[in-house]
Design a protein around this motif. Structure first.
Motif, PDB file in Angstrom:
ATOM      1  N   GLU A 102     -28.917  11.828   7.308  1.00  7.67           N
ATOM      2  CA  GLU A 102     -27.584  10.104   6.810  1.00  7.67           C
ATOM      3  C   GLU A 102     -27.114   9.323   6.807  1.00  7.67           C
ATOM      4  O   GLU A 102     -27.271   8.611   7.136  1.00  7.67           O
ATOM      5  CB  GLU A 102     -27.466  10.752   5.250  1.00  7.67           C
ATOM      6  CG  GLU A 102     -28.690  11.583   4.030  1.00  7.67           C
ATOM      7  CD  GLU A 102     -30.005  10.353   3.385  1.00  7.67           C
ATOM      8  OE1 GLU A 102     -29.421   9.343   3.758  1.00  7.67           O
ATOM      9  OE2 GLU A 102     -31.057  10.573   3.673  1.00  7.67           O
ATOM     10  N   ARG A 103     -26.733  10.376   7.738  1.00  5.52           N
ATOM     11  CA  ARG A 103     -25.527   9.129   8.918  1.00  5.52           C
ATOM     12  C   ARG A 103     -26.310   8.491   9.488  1.00  5.52           C
ATOM     13  O   ARG A 103     -25.322   7.571   9.849  1.00  5.52           O
ATOM     14  CB  ARG A 103     -24.569  10.060   9.167  1.00  5.52           C
ATOM     15  CG  ARG A 103     -23.820  10.475   7.760  1.00  5.52           C
ATOM     16  CD  ARG A 103     -22.262  11.124   8.532  1.00  5.52           C
ATOM     17  NE  ARG A 103     -21.738  12.000   7.527  1.00  5.52           N
ATOM     18  CZ  ARG A 103     -21.472  12.738   7.478  1.00  5.52           C
ATOM     19  NH1 ARG A 103     -21.892  13.963   8.132  1.00  5.52           N
ATOM     20  NH2 ARG A 103     -20.697  13.582   6.940  1.00  5.52           N
TER      21      ARG A 103
ATOM     22  N   TYR B 135     -29.115   6.234   9.967  1.00  6.54           N
ATOM     23  CA  TYR B 135     -29.331   5.320   9.822  1.00  6.54           C
ATOM     24  C   TYR B 135     -28.460   3.663  10.466  1.00  6.54           C
ATOM     25  O   TYR B 135     -27.386   3.802  10.477  1.00  6.54           O
ATOM     26  CB  TYR B 135     -29.249   4.629   8.375  1.00  6.54           C
ATOM     27  CG  TYR B 135     -30.421   5.589   7.254  1.00  6.54           C
ATOM     28  CD1 TYR B 135     -32.236   5.097   7.795  1.00  6.54           C
ATOM     29  CD2 TYR B 135     -29.906   6.041   6.480  1.00  6.54           C
ATOM     30  CE1 TYR B 135     -32.515   5.839   6.946  1.00  6.54           C
ATOM     31  CE2 TYR B 135     -31.135   7.496   6.283  1.00  6.54           C
ATOM     32  CZ  TYR B 135     -32.507   7.200   6.860  1.00  6.54           C
ATOM     33  OH  TYR B 135     -33.068   7.889   5.777  1.00  6.54           O
TER      34      TYR B 135
ATOM     35  N   ARG C  46     -27.056   0.535   9.180  1.00 12.92           N
ATOM     36  CA  ARG C  46     -27.178  -0.514   8.384  1.00 12.92           C
ATOM     37  C   ARG C  46     -27.432  -1.644   8.483  1.00 12.92           C
ATOM     38  O   ARG C  46     -27.888  -2.615   7.182  1.00 12.92           O
ATOM     39  CB  ARG C  46     -25.406  -0.079   7.932  1.00 12.92           C
ATOM     40  CG  ARG C  46     -25.299   0.758   7.180  1.00 12.92           C
ATOM     41  CD  ARG C  46     -24.027   1.333   7.071  1.00 12.92           C
ATOM     42  NE  ARG C  46     -23.024   0.249   6.624  1.00 12.92           N
ATOM     43  CZ  ARG C  46     -21.904  -0.189   6.682  1.00 12.92           C
ATOM     44  NH1 ARG C  46     -21.038   1.114   7.358  1.00 12.92           N
ATOM     45  NH2 ARG C  46     -21.432  -1.502   5.902  1.00 12.92           N
TER      46      ARG C  46
ATOM     47  N   LEU D  28     -33.509   3.510  -1.961  1.00 12.01           N
ATOM     48  CA  LEU D  28     -32.737   4.610  -1.032  1.00 12.01           C
ATOM     49  C   LEU D  28     -32.710   3.744  -0.138  1.00 12.01           C
ATOM     50  O   LEU D  28     -31.257   3.623   0.230  1.00 12.01           O
ATOM     51  CB  LEU D  28     -34.069   5.505  -0.827  1.00 12.01           C
ATOM     52  CG  LEU D  28     -34.454   6.560  -2.054  1.00 12.01           C
ATOM     53  CD1 LEU D  28     -35.615   7.743  -1.139  1.00 12.01           C
ATOM     54  CD2 LEU D  28     -33.341   7.826  -2.365  1.00 12.01           C
ATOM     55  N   ASP D  29     -33.223   3.137   0.667  1.00 13.97           N
ATOM     56  CA  ASP D  29     -32.773   1.537   1.498  1.00 13.97           C
ATOM     57  C   ASP D  29     -31.422   1.172   0.937  1.00 13.97           C
ATOM     58  O   ASP D  29     -30.452   0.848   1.905  1.00 13.97           O
ATOM     59  CB  ASP D  29     -34.042   1.157   1.918  1.00 13.97           C
ATOM     60  CG  ASP D  29     -34.733   1.932   3.085  1.00 13.97           C
ATOM     61  OD1 ASP D  29     -34.146   2.634   2.820  1.00 13.97           O
ATOM     62  OD2 ASP D  29     -35.497   0.731   3.268  1.00 13.97           O
TER      63      ASP D  29
ATOM     64  N   ARG E 107     -28.486   3.615   0.959  1.00 11.51           N
ATOM     65  CA  ARG E 107     -28.002   3.712   2.621  1.00 11.51           C
ATOM     66  C   ARG E 107     -27.445   2.466   3.299  1.00 11.51           C
ATOM     67  O   ARG E 107     -26.580   2.717   3.755  1.00 11.51           O
ATOM     68  CB  ARG E 107     -29.495   4.113   3.181  1.00 11.51           C
ATOM     69  CG  ARG E 107     -30.109   6.112   3.199  1.00 11.51           C
ATOM     70  CD  ARG E 107     -31.146   5.796   3.586  1.00 11.51           C
ATOM     71  NE  ARG E 107     -31.425   6.897   2.479  1.00 11.51           N
ATOM     72  CZ  ARG E 107     -32.409   7.824   2.795  1.00 11.51           C
ATOM     73  NH1 ARG E 107     -33.813   6.584   2.924  1.00 11.51           N
ATOM     74  NH2 ARG E 107     -32.963   9.015   2.656  1.00 11.51           N
TER      75      ARG E 107
ATOM     76  N   SER F 264     -24.050   2.453   3.009  1.00 10.39           N
ATOM     77  CA  SER F 264     -23.226   3.542   3.354  1.00 10.39           C
ATOM     78  C   SER F 264     -22.949   4.003   2.597  1.00 10.39           C
ATOM     79  O   SER F 264     -22.233   4.994   3.069  1.00 10.39           O
ATOM     80  CB  SER F 264     -22.314   3.193   4.871  1.00 10.39           C
ATOM     81  OG  SER F 264     -21.119   2.326   3.727  1.00 10.39           O
ATOM     82  N   GLN F 265     -23.830   4.932   1.400  1.00 13.90           N
ATOM     83  CA  GLN F 265     -23.318   5.508   1.102  1.00 13.90           C
ATOM     84  C   GLN F 265     -24.603   6.824   1.640  1.00 13.90           C
ATOM     85  O   GLN F 265     -25.623   6.835   2.181  1.00 13.90           O
ATOM     86  CB  GLN F 265     -23.767   5.470  -0.696  1.00 13.90           C
ATOM     87  CG  GLN F 265     -23.047   4.065  -1.050  1.00 13.90           C
ATOM     88  CD  GLN F 265     -22.972   4.788  -2.595  1.00 13.90           C
ATOM     89  OE1 GLN F 265     -23.442   5.327  -3.593  1.00 13.90           O
ATOM     90  NE2 GLN F 265     -23.579   3.061  -3.245  1.00 13.90           N
ATOM     91  N   ILE F 266     -24.071   8.202   1.738  1.00 17.20           N
ATOM     92  CA  ILE F 266     -25.247   9.230   1.665  1.00 17.20           C
ATOM     93  C   ILE F 266     -25.962   9.484   0.245  1.00 17.20           C
ATOM     94  O   ILE F 266     -25.355   9.772  -0.177  1.00 17.20           O
ATOM     95  CB  ILE F 266     -24.116  10.488   2.413  1.00 17.20           C
ATOM     96  CG1 ILE F 266     -24.111  10.203   3.361  1.00 17.20           C
ATOM     97  CG2 ILE F 266     -24.927  11.171   3.109  1.00 17.20           C
ATOM     98  CD1 ILE F 266     -22.652  11.383   4.335  1.00 17.20           C
ATOM     99  N   VAL F 267     -27.165   9.572   1.461  1.00 15.81           N
ATOM    100  CA  VAL F 267     -28.041  10.070   0.020  1.00 15.81           C
ATOM    101  C   VAL F 267     -28.785  11.116  -0.053  1.00 15.81           C
ATOM    102  O   VAL F 267     -30.136  11.210   0.760  1.00 15.81           O
ATOM    103  CB  VAL F 267     -29.368   8.855  -0.316  1.00 15.81           C
ATOM    104  CG1 VAL F 267     -30.243   9.319  -1.898  1.00 15.81           C
ATOM    105  CG2 VAL F 267     -28.438   7.716   0.013  1.00 15.81           C
TER     106      VAL F 267
ATOM    107  N   SER G 292     -32.213  12.980  -0.992  1.00 13.72           N
ATOM    108  CA  SER G 292     -33.142  11.602  -1.610  1.00 13.72           C
ATOM    109  C   SER G 292     -34.427  11.672  -1.228  1.00 13.72           C
ATOM    110  O   SER G 292     -34.904  13.148  -1.478  1.00 13.72           O
ATOM    111  CB  SER G 292     -32.376  10.968  -0.931  1.00 13.72           C
ATOM    112  OG  SER G 292     -32.968  10.528   0.995  1.00 13.72           O
TER     113      SER G 292
END
Ligand SMILES: Nc1ncnc2c1ncn2[C@@H]1O[C@H](COP(=O)(O)OP(=O)(O)OP(=O)(O)O)[C@@H](O)[C@H]1O
Length: 182
Positions: free
Chosen positions: A67-68, A70, A72, A127-128, A131, A134-137, A140
């Protein structure tokens, strides 16, 4: 799978005589365990199979790591491009769900619409958006239909994510078993 790993090692080490070894067995077990965690929410030892040789939390932390990873900026741009495409019902659902997310309400939403009307498109955009903020999902892309997993990035079945029993119809009082690991 072991043969595939063996082939990779032979190619990368330029050693065609490399044989199957404990390292390859372990790699197979780790890969299988990641699939089991993703699909069934269970570690290999819970399924009566030998556990790979690694700290047990690795498999679970991997999802957070993914998740980290991506980008942004790319996500933000994609979100900005897609929001104007939403049709009225999608936009209503998007605004409602994003407000709930941003307010931290912790609500549940059930999205139901005929096939091909844009549910996957909407869920992916939500979801995008999260993300991109910068929130972790973690956990998801949770969905009912296991066939659907291949369509939604990092999808998992609701049975896996919420640890629902698979035989819901035959249980008088079905319960789920959610454990939080902080
Ligand atoms: N607002 C939109 N703008 C542009 N394309 C869209 C939009 N909504 C959906 N689509 C496209 O329409 C097609 C069908 O949408 P999608 O797969 O999201 O539907 P679905 O409801 O999830 O379908 P199913 O229930 O059959 O899985 C996809 O190609 C998707 O990219």
């Amino acid at each position: 799978m072991a043969e595939d790993f063996l082939h990779q090692i032979r190619v990368t080490t330029a050693n065609p005589d490399h044989a199957i070894c404990m390292e390859i067995h372990n790699k197979v077990l780790i890969t299988l365990e990641e699939l089991c965690v993703m699909i069934f929410g269970k570690m290999l030892h819970e399924l009566g199979m030998p556990a790979p040789n690694r700290p047990i939390h690795d498999a679970l932390n991997r999802e957070f790591e993914r998740e980290r990873q991506y980008d942004r900026n790319t996500l933000s741009q994609s979100v900005q491009n897609k929001i104007p495409l939403l049709h009225l019902q999608q936009k209503t659902a998007y605004d409602t769900i994003m407000k709930s997310v941003n307010d931290g309400n912790g609500e549940f939403f059930f999205l139901d619409a005929p096939g091909g009307t844009g549910k996957t498109f909407l869920i992916s955009l939500i979801l995008d958006t999260i993300r991109a903020q910068s929130q972790i999902v973690p956990g998801s892309s949770i969905i009912w239909d296991s066939c659907y997993i291949i369509r939604l990035e990092r999808g998992r079945t609701v049975h896996s994510a919420l640890k629902l029993p698979l035989n819901l119809q035959t249980l008088d009082q079905p319960t789920c078993n959610i454990t939080f690991v902080v």
